[in-house]
Write a protein that holds these residues in place. Structure first.
Motif, mmCIF file in Angstrom:
data_model
loop_
_atom_site.group_PDB
_atom_site.id
_atom_site.type_symbol
_atom_site.label_atom_id
_atom_site.label_comp_id
_atom_site.label_asym_id
_atom_site.label_seq_id
_atom_site.Cartn_x
_atom_site.Cartn_y
_atom_site.Cartn_z
ATOM 1 N N ALA A 36 40.893 -20.372 -9.400
ATOM 2 C CA ALA A 36 41.551 -19.982 -10.648
ATOM 3 C C ALA A 36 40.530 -19.756 -11.757
ATOM 4 C CB ALA A 36 42.555 -21.051 -11.076
ATOM 5 N N ALA A 37 39.538 -20.628 -11.844
ATOM 6 C CA ALA A 37 38.481 -20.502 -12.852
ATOM 7 C C ALA A 37 37.180 -21.012 -12.263
ATOM 8 C CB ALA A 37 38.848 -21.278 -14.114
ATOM 9 N N ALA A 38 36.081 -20.438 -12.714
ATOM 10 C CA ALA A 38 34.772 -20.776 -12.150
ATOM 11 C C ALA A 38 33.722 -20.848 -13.243
ATOM 12 C CB ALA A 38 34.355 -19.744 -11.104
ATOM 13 N N GLY A 39 32.702 -21.661 -12.983
ATOM 14 C CA GLY A 39 31.554 -21.749 -13.876
ATOM 15 C C GLY A 39 30.290 -21.364 -13.139
ATOM 16 N N PHE A 40 29.268 -21.015 -13.912
ATOM 17 C CA PHE A 40 27.985 -20.640 -13.331
ATOM 18 C C PHE A 40 26.871 -21.122 -14.246
ATOM 19 C CE2 PHE A 40 29.171 -17.325 -16.240
ATOM 20 C CZ PHE A 40 27.988 -17.005 -16.889
ATOM 21 N N THR A 41 25.646 -21.091 -13.724
ATOM 22 C CA THR A 41 24.459 -21.422 -14.507
ATOM 23 C C THR A 41 23.628 -20.155 -14.641
ATOM 24 O OG1 THR A 41 24.473 -23.661 -13.613
ATOM 25 C CG2 THR A 41 22.433 -22.900 -14.640
ATOM 26 N N PRO A 42 23.327 -19.708 -15.861
ATOM 27 C CA PRO A 42 22.637 -18.422 -16.031
ATOM 28 C C PRO A 42 21.352 -18.300 -15.234
ATOM 29 C CG PRO A 42 23.460 -19.179 -18.141
ATOM 30 C CD PRO A 42 23.724 -20.290 -17.164
ATOM 31 N N GLY A 43 20.630 -19.394 -15.026
ATOM 32 C CA GLY A 43 19.352 -19.316 -14.325
ATOM 33 C C GLY A 43 19.430 -19.427 -12.822
ATOM 34 N N GLU A 44 20.642 -19.456 -12.251
ATOM 35 C CA GLU A 44 20.715 -19.747 -10.818
ATOM 36 C C GLU A 44 20.201 -18.615 -9.930
ATOM 37 O OE1 GLU A 44 25.042 -19.402 -9.074
ATOM 38 O OE2 GLU A 44 25.143 -20.378 -11.036
ATOM 39 N N LEU A 45 20.039 -17.419 -10.477
ATOM 40 C CA LEU A 45 19.457 -16.345 -9.676
ATOM 41 C C LEU A 45 17.977 -16.583 -9.409
ATOM 42 C CD1 LEU A 45 21.158 -13.138 -11.123
ATOM 43 C CD2 LEU A 45 21.902 -14.633 -9.271
#
Length: 306
Positions: A36-45
């Motif tokens: 339904a909703a998700a989070g991410f970390t900008p530096g994970e790439l």
């Protein structure tokens, strides 16, 4: 199903695309979650685990994102403790496809039940930020009532929760950030705020605990602020300079179902409130990795409705 994928490591954020990918399969002890909703970390790439599996083999195209809230739709063989149709939230494995997708496979032990009165967007902001703040302050630094703690990045996703948890524990909180963050940090319960661009960090005096999310020069300067017997904890980078007669710890957050449940209860009781910086759709997720402007708090991707 639709998901955000990336295949070219050299392309970075520009390589993120909205793609059609196969529906995930549930391995042993897994569940499939409709996100339904998700989070991410900008530096994970930049993380090696984004590109390879546990054995070091290439696993592209890969789906980023490691925080989610949603509903269980399928149980893998041997899975216990969760049921189909149950609302859950949690932290997914670093070396598997992540949460910026309509469905994802997750180890059941990494998920906690989500109370019916907690919305998915709020829940998706808790796993990494909440567990990181808790593990830094209490599992690693052993913060206790009456101690002084310096928290960098106090208006960010992790820092804002750390301020609230430290305040609830009875610590005196010194928060840092930019001038625009002052009211936010003080409103969360910080006793003092230091503008890192205009005020002298060293004027804080010595503290029992420093929690750093910035790294670099700020991390190095913070080592001198740790009193003998105190602890510096950072999630930004491995520590190269240590406090005199103190400890320095770099760590990566770990899943913890029981702690997630405790964080959700604190949220329900009004003792904890994640700061949501922006809410974007799955189609907008790629641009969310490089926002046009800085916003306090955490960006959440709304994937599907409950």
């Amino acid at each position: 199903m639709q998901a955000i994928t990336v295949q070219d490591r050299a392309a970075g954020v520009s390589g993120l695309t909205l793609s059609e990918v196969p529906h995930p399969d549930a391995a042993e002890n897994d569940v499939i979650v409709k996100v339904a909703a998700a989070g991410f970390t900008p530096g994970e790439l930049d993380w090696p685990s984004t590109w390879t599996d546990r054995a070091g083999r290439d696993r592209t195209p890969t789906v980023p994102g490691h925080e989610l809230s949603g509903v269980v739709t399928e149980l893998g063989y041997g899975t216990t403790g969760l049921s189909i149709g149950q609302r859950v939230f949690g932290l997914t494995d670093w070396t598997r496809n992540g949460t910026l997708a309509q469905y994802t496979a997750v180890e059941a032990r990494n998920l906690a039940p989500l109370p019916a009165d907690v919305d998915h967007v709020t829940a998706a902001a808790l796993p990494i930020s909440g567990l990181t703040a808790w593990q830094a302050l209490f599992d690693h630094a052993h913060l206790t009532t009456g101690q002084n703690v310096l928290i960098h990045g106090a208006a960010g996703g992790v820092g804002s929760l750390a301020v609230q948890l430290a305040r609830e524990a009875g610590a005196r909180v010194i928060a840092t950030g930019r001038a625009a963050d002052r009211d936010t940090a003080l409103g969360l319960g910080a006793d003092t705020f230091i503008d890192l661009q205009a005020e002298k960090l060293e004027d804080t005096g010595q503290v029992d605990v420093v929690f750093d999310v910035i790294g670099g020069e700020i991390l190095e300067r913070s080592t001198a602020l740790v009193r003998p017997g105190g602890t510096l904890v950072t999630i930004a980078e491995p520590v190269t300079v240590h406090p005199h007669n103190g400890r320095a710890i770099f760590f990566v957050v770990e899943p913890d179902r029981a702690r997630l449940a405790e964080l959700a209860q604190r949220l329900r009781d009004g003792h904890l409130k994640p700061i949501i910086g922006a809410v974007r759709t799955l189609a907008e997720a790629a641009s969310a990795f490089t926002p046009d402007k800085r916003t306090p708090g955490k960006t959440i991707i709304r994937v599907t409705e409950d």
